[in-house]
Design an enzyme around this catalytic site. Sequence first.
Site, PDB file in Angstrom:
ATOM      1  N   GLY A  38       0.854  -1.183   0.000  1.00 25.50           N
ATOM      2  CA  GLY A  38       0.000   0.000   0.000  1.00 25.50           C
ATOM      3  C   GLY A  38       0.891   1.235   0.000  1.00 25.50           C
ATOM      4  O   GLY A  38       2.016   1.179   0.484  1.00 25.50           O
ATOM      5  N   CYS A  40       5.539  -0.196   7.704  1.00 33.51           N
ATOM      6  CA  CYS A  40       5.243   0.966   6.867  1.00 33.51           C
ATOM      7  C   CYS A  40       6.525   1.388   6.152  1.00 33.51           C
ATOM      8  O   CYS A  40       7.586   1.444   6.772  1.00 33.51           O
ATOM      9  CB  CYS A  40       4.741   2.102   7.761  1.00 33.51           C
ATOM     10  SG  CYS A  40       4.362   3.615   6.863  1.00 33.51           S
ATOM     11  N   LEU A  41       6.419   1.704   4.872  1.00 29.85           N
ATOM     12  CA  LEU A  41       7.607   2.114   4.114  1.00 29.85           C
ATOM     13  C   LEU A  41       8.194   3.417   4.662  1.00 29.85           C
ATOM     14  O   LEU A  41       9.375   3.688   4.485  1.00 29.85           O
ATOM     15  CB  LEU A  41       7.274   2.265   2.626  1.00 29.85           C
ATOM     16  CG  LEU A  41       6.844   0.977   1.904  1.00 29.85           C
ATOM     17  CD1 LEU A  41       6.459   1.285   0.460  1.00 29.85           C
ATOM     18  CD2 LEU A  41       7.925  -0.085   1.953  1.00 29.85           C
ATOM     19  N   HIS A  97      -2.717   7.501   6.616  1.00 33.35           N
ATOM     20  CA  HIS A  97      -1.651   8.330   6.036  1.00 33.35           C
ATOM     21  C   HIS A  97      -2.217   9.650   5.522  1.00 33.35           C
ATOM     22  O   HIS A  97      -1.661  10.717   5.765  1.00 33.35           O
ATOM     23  CB  HIS A  97      -0.965   7.602   4.870  1.00 33.35           C
ATOM     24  CG  HIS A  97       0.185   6.737   5.286  1.00 33.35           C
ATOM     25  ND1 HIS A  97       1.287   7.225   5.946  1.00 33.35           N
ATOM     26  CD2 HIS A  97       0.408   5.408   5.125  1.00 33.35           C
ATOM     27  CE1 HIS A  97       2.141   6.239   6.179  1.00 33.35           C
ATOM     28  NE2 HIS A  97       1.634   5.116   5.695  1.00 33.35           N
ATOM     29  N   GLN A 110       3.102   9.957   1.119  1.00 34.00           N
ATOM     30  CA  GLN A 110       4.354   9.215   1.361  1.00 34.00           C
ATOM     31  C   GLN A 110       5.371   9.449   0.252  1.00 34.00           C
ATOM     32  O   GLN A 110       6.553   9.145   0.423  1.00 34.00           O
ATOM     33  CB  GLN A 110       4.077   7.711   1.445  1.00 34.00           C
ATOM     34  CG  GLN A 110       3.434   7.275   2.752  1.00 34.00           C
ATOM     35  CD  GLN A 110       3.330   5.765   2.783  1.00 34.00           C
ATOM     36  OE1 GLN A 110       2.409   5.209   2.206  1.00 34.00           O
ATOM     37  NE2 GLN A 110       4.271   5.110   3.436  1.00 34.00           N
ATOM     38  N   HIS A 153      -4.827   1.564   7.135  1.00 36.13           N
ATOM     39  CA  HIS A 153      -3.475   2.118   7.303  1.00 36.13           C
ATOM     40  C   HIS A 153      -3.220   3.248   6.293  1.00 36.13           C
ATOM     41  O   HIS A 153      -2.728   4.324   6.668  1.00 36.13           O
ATOM     42  CB  HIS A 153      -2.455   0.980   7.131  1.00 36.13           C
ATOM     43  CG  HIS A 153      -1.021   1.405   7.202  1.00 36.13           C
ATOM     44  ND1 HIS A 153      -0.172   1.037   8.229  1.00 36.13           N
ATOM     45  CD2 HIS A 153      -0.261   2.166   6.356  1.00 36.13           C
ATOM     46  CE1 HIS A 153       1.024   1.566   8.011  1.00 36.13           C
ATOM     47  NE2 HIS A 153       1.010   2.249   6.885  1.00 36.13           N
ATOM     48  N   GLU A 154      -3.587   3.020   5.031  1.00 29.93           N
ATOM     49  CA  GLU A 154      -3.338   4.038   3.988  1.00 29.93           C
ATOM     50  C   GLU A 154      -4.229   5.261   4.186  1.00 29.93           C
ATOM     51  O   GLU A 154      -3.799   6.399   3.987  1.00 29.93           O
ATOM     52  CB  GLU A 154      -3.547   3.454   2.586  1.00 29.93           C
ATOM     53  CG  GLU A 154      -2.611   2.316   2.219  1.00 29.93           C
ATOM     54  CD  GLU A 154      -1.150   2.565   2.565  1.00 29.93           C
ATOM     55  OE1 GLU A 154      -0.686   3.701   2.440  1.00 29.93           O
ATOM     56  OE2 GLU A 154      -0.486   1.598   2.976  1.00 29.93           O
TER      57      GLU A 154
HETATM   58 NI    NI Z   1       2.435   3.207   5.807  1.00 31.41          NI
END
Ligand code: NI
Length: 181
Positions: A46, A96-97, A142, A51, A138-139
């Site tokens: 995702g 998470c990235l 963000h 991000q 989660h996204e």
């Molecule tokens: Ni994330």
Amino acid sequence: MSLLPIAIYGDEILRKKAKEISNIDDNLVKLVKDMFDTMRNADGIGLAANQVNIDRQIFIADVSMLEGYEKFKPLIAINPKIISFSDEVVTIEEGCLSLPTLRADVVRPAELKLKYLDLNEEEKEIEFEGFIARVIEHEFDHLMGKLIPDRVDEKTKKKLSNVLDNILKRQFETDYPINIK
Ligand code: NI
């Protein structure tokens, strides 16, 4: 293929509520393509636009490489809104990235109903459950400026503090491009 640098915990863009998208144009189509390239290069499932330093309400998700989700089509959600959550919650470990090296158990609703626009400007309202529901939650977070540490209890947050400090100091390595500090 264009890889976009990924914003890291500490970068301000991750803490801002992303702005609504007013028109779906070629620039957005290009952004979506770059986001997929960037996400797949980083082995992510995702990715939200903020991000990759784009202050707009759009996220993508692709869980088709996971067992049981082989038929899942990549999701592109523009101006997403969560219409409802289930009362039932589940605990799932998240990464998470934007938070390299961090893993944490997070409790979130098991199901949700999401309203969004797709790239054809068609309005969708879909119920999600299972792992994809988790990725979407989660996204969506963000885009609201929220990250995993905001979703864990105080005790867990304390346990994570060293990891978070190291992320802030950029003491980690990634095999994907990140923002220059
Ligand atoms: Ni994330």
